[in-house]
Motif scaffolding. Structure first.
Motif, PDB file in Angstrom:
ATOM      1  N   ILE A 160      39.739  31.498  23.565  1.00  0.00           N
ATOM      2  CA  ILE A 160      39.546  30.069  23.802  1.00  0.00           C
ATOM      3  C   ILE A 160      40.260  29.664  25.088  1.00  0.00           C
ATOM      4  CG2 ILE A 160      40.019  27.755  22.915  1.00  0.00           C
ATOM      5  CD1 ILE A 160      39.720  28.931  20.083  1.00  0.00           C
ATOM      6  N   ARG A 161      41.491  30.140  25.247  1.00  0.00           N
ATOM      7  CA  ARG A 161      42.247  29.842  26.477  1.00  0.00           C
ATOM      8  C   ARG A 161      41.512  30.367  27.703  1.00  0.00           C
ATOM      9  NH1 ARG A 161      45.933  32.173  30.007  1.00  0.00           N
ATOM     10  NH2 ARG A 161      45.748  34.214  28.994  1.00  0.00           N
ATOM     11  N   GLN A 162      40.990  31.593  27.607  1.00  0.00           N
ATOM     12  CA  GLN A 162      40.316  32.194  28.746  1.00  0.00           C
ATOM     13  C   GLN A 162      39.021  31.467  29.103  1.00  0.00           C
ATOM     14  OE1 GLN A 162      41.423  34.340  30.771  1.00  0.00           O
ATOM     15  NE2 GLN A 162      43.136  35.288  29.709  1.00  0.00           N
ATOM     16  N   VAL A 163      38.347  30.908  28.110  1.00  0.00           N
ATOM     17  CA  VAL A 163      37.162  30.103  28.394  1.00  0.00           C
ATOM     18  C   VAL A 163      37.565  28.851  29.177  1.00  0.00           C
ATOM     19  CG1 VAL A 163      35.371  28.649  27.357  1.00  0.00           C
ATOM     20  CG2 VAL A 163      35.759  30.959  26.487  1.00  0.00           C
ATOM     21  N   GLY A 164      38.677  28.234  28.753  1.00  0.00           N
ATOM     22  CA  GLY A 164      39.169  27.066  29.491  1.00  0.00           C
ATOM     23  C   GLY A 164      39.538  27.408  30.915  1.00  0.00           C
ATOM     24  N   GLY A 166      38.363  29.948  32.639  1.00  0.00           N
ATOM     25  CA  GLY A 166      37.132  30.274  33.349  1.00  0.00           C
ATOM     26  C   GLY A 166      36.374  29.037  33.786  1.00  0.00           C
ATOM     27  N   LEU A 167      36.323  28.027  32.916  1.00  0.00           N
ATOM     28  CA  LEU A 167      35.639  26.783  33.274  1.00  0.00           C
ATOM     29  C   LEU A 167      36.364  26.069  34.412  1.00  0.00           C
ATOM     30  CD1 LEU A 167      34.707  25.442  29.713  1.00  0.00           C
ATOM     31  CD2 LEU A 167      33.149  26.366  31.450  1.00  0.00           C
ATOM     32  N   ALA A 168      37.705  26.157  34.404  1.00  0.00           N
ATOM     33  CA  ALA A 168      38.473  25.567  35.507  1.00  0.00           C
ATOM     34  C   ALA A 168      38.149  26.251  36.826  1.00  0.00           C
ATOM     35  CB  ALA A 168      39.973  25.668  35.203  1.00  0.00           C
ATOM     36  N   HIS A 169      38.034  27.584  36.783  1.00  0.00           N
ATOM     37  CA  HIS A 169      37.680  28.320  37.995  1.00  0.00           C
ATOM     38  C   HIS A 169      36.277  27.963  38.474  1.00  0.00           C
ATOM     39  CE1 HIS A 169      40.806  31.711  37.053  1.00  0.00           C
ATOM     40  NE2 HIS A 169      41.361  30.585  37.466  1.00  0.00           N
ATOM     41  N   GLU A 170      35.371  27.736  37.517  1.00  0.00           N
ATOM     42  CA  GLU A 170      34.022  27.323  37.879  1.00  0.00           C
ATOM     43  C   GLU A 170      34.056  25.965  38.584  1.00  0.00           C
ATOM     44  OE1 GLU A 170      31.088  28.834  37.564  1.00  0.00           O
ATOM     45  OE2 GLU A 170      31.914  30.635  36.637  1.00  0.00           O
ATOM     46  N   ALA A 171      34.874  25.047  38.036  1.00  0.00           N
ATOM     47  CA  ALA A 171      34.981  23.723  38.634  1.00  0.00           C
ATOM     48  C   ALA A 171      35.583  23.800  40.039  1.00  0.00           C
ATOM     49  CB  ALA A 171      35.836  22.817  37.747  1.00  0.00           C
ATOM     50  N   GLN A 179      33.721  32.268  45.021  1.00  0.00           N
ATOM     51  CA  GLN A 179      32.970  32.728  43.857  1.00  0.00           C
ATOM     52  C   GLN A 179      33.906  32.914  42.670  1.00  0.00           C
ATOM     53  OE1 GLN A 179      30.744  36.285  44.534  1.00  0.00           O
ATOM     54  NE2 GLN A 179      29.658  36.190  42.581  1.00  0.00           N
ATOM     55  N   SER A 180      33.538  32.351  41.526  1.00  0.00           N
ATOM     56  CA  SER A 180      34.349  32.517  40.316  1.00  0.00           C
ATOM     57  C   SER A 180      33.890  33.760  39.560  1.00  0.00           C
ATOM     58  CB  SER A 180      34.211  31.278  39.416  1.00  0.00           C
ATOM     59  OG  SER A 180      32.850  31.097  39.053  1.00  0.00           O
ATOM     60  N   ASP A 181      34.702  34.149  38.575  1.00  0.00           N
ATOM     61  CA  ASP A 181      34.409  35.371  37.832  1.00  0.00           C
ATOM     62  C   ASP A 181      33.543  35.025  36.617  1.00  0.00           C
ATOM     63  OD1 ASP A 181      34.340  37.798  36.589  1.00  0.00           O
ATOM     64  OD2 ASP A 181      36.462  38.221  36.799  1.00  0.00           O
ATOM     65  N   HIS A 182      32.234  34.990  36.828  1.00  0.00           N
ATOM     66  CA  HIS A 182      31.318  34.646  35.739  1.00  0.00           C
ATOM     67  C   HIS A 182      31.394  35.668  34.610  1.00  0.00           C
ATOM     68  CE1 HIS A 182      29.640  31.648  38.391  1.00  0.00           C
ATOM     69  NE2 HIS A 182      29.280  32.565  39.273  1.00  0.00           N
ATOM     70  N   LYS A 183      31.629  36.927  34.973  1.00  0.00           N
ATOM     71  CA  LYS A 183      31.630  37.991  33.980  1.00  0.00           C
ATOM     72  C   LYS A 183      32.696  37.752  32.914  1.00  0.00           C
ATOM     73  CE  LYS A 183      32.540  42.943  33.388  1.00  0.00           C
ATOM     74  NZ  LYS A 183      32.969  44.202  34.048  1.00  0.00           N
TER      75      LYS A 183
END
Length: 247
Positions: A160-164, A166-171, A179-183
């Motif tokens: 759950i933390r890593q999804v948060g 990852g979404l921050a990196h996307e933003a 480029q963010s780490d989509h993988k």
């Protein structure tokens, strides 16, 4: 580059079956099922991790309930023992058997699941709790990384933390252009969905079959056990000395 060196590089880059993404998704679904099983039928406790037991032990100590506090040493010790054994056994197993520790662990899990399904509903819930504490610990300590991404297969707090994250990196990437780490984001999201799916299926079957519902997990466990056995004896026979990533 000579043929021998090329072969070494190929072995180093090879992703073992026990590190494949689909493998982790199956194991995580099983863990989700275990969570529903122990909570609904075996004492309203989640046995896949030990944070809850530490909290309950501290609460019992704070309330002066010494006997209850001492009880929590049992599941905590079972979890500790699982980690202890899973750290010591991999090398002896692969040096004395034709299979890897990963394969033997799944066989142990299947044996425990089979045993728990035979327990009557009147049996003390602590038997199931401690058994699942033990196998969950071994599973958590054994399977650590999937295709380059650190993973846990028995609980999802970090996912759950890593999804948060990852979404921050996307933003951020929308503003910086980096480029963010989509993988990684996708991998952790998949694990969350798998755990949720396992819990949902577990809830349905626990209500239908009660304690024997845990036998449902023999299907996915049996599938990955067969896949691991095949790999150990054929495709990965020459890779017994290769350690899974994260170890």
């Amino acid at each position: 580059m000579n043929a021998k060196k090329k072969l070494i590089i190929q072995k180093e880059n090879y992703i073992l079956l026990c590190e494949r993404r689909w493998f982790y998704l199956v194991l995580t679904g099983v863990a989700g099922f275990f969570g529903a099983f122990t909570y609904l039928l075996r004492g309203n406790i989640f046995c896949n991790a030990q944070t809850g037991n530490i909290v309950l032990m501290g609460m019992a100590l704070g309330a002066g309930q010494w006997q209850e506090a001492l009880y929590y040493l049992i599941p905590i010790s079972a979890y500790t023992a699982g980690a202890f054994l899973s750290e010591l056994l991999p090398n002896p197993v692969k040096h004395h058997l034709q299979i890897r520790w990963d394969t033997l662990l799944i066989a142990i899990e299947m044996a425990v699941v089979l045993f728990l399904g035979f327990l009557p509903e009147s049996a003390p819930v602590q038997i199931s709790q401690i058994a699942i504490n033990f196998i969950a610990s071994m599973q958590y300590n054994t399977f650590r990384q999937s295709e380059g991404v650190p993973m846990a297969t028995t609980f999802v707090t970090n996912h759950i933390r890593q999804v948060g994250v990852g979404l921050a990196h996307e933003a951020k990437s929308l503003y910086t252009g980096h480029q963010s780490d989509h993988k990684k984001l996708f991998a952790h999201s998949e694990i969350l969905v798998s755990f949720l799916f396992g819990t949902t299926i577990g809830t349905v079957f626990c209500r239908l079959l009660l304690g024997k519902a845990i036998w449902i997990t023999l299907l996915p466990l049996g599938f990955i056990f067969a896949a691991l056995m095949h790999a150990d004896l054929t495709t990965e026979k020459e890779l017994k000395e290769k350690k899974p990533a994260g170890h």
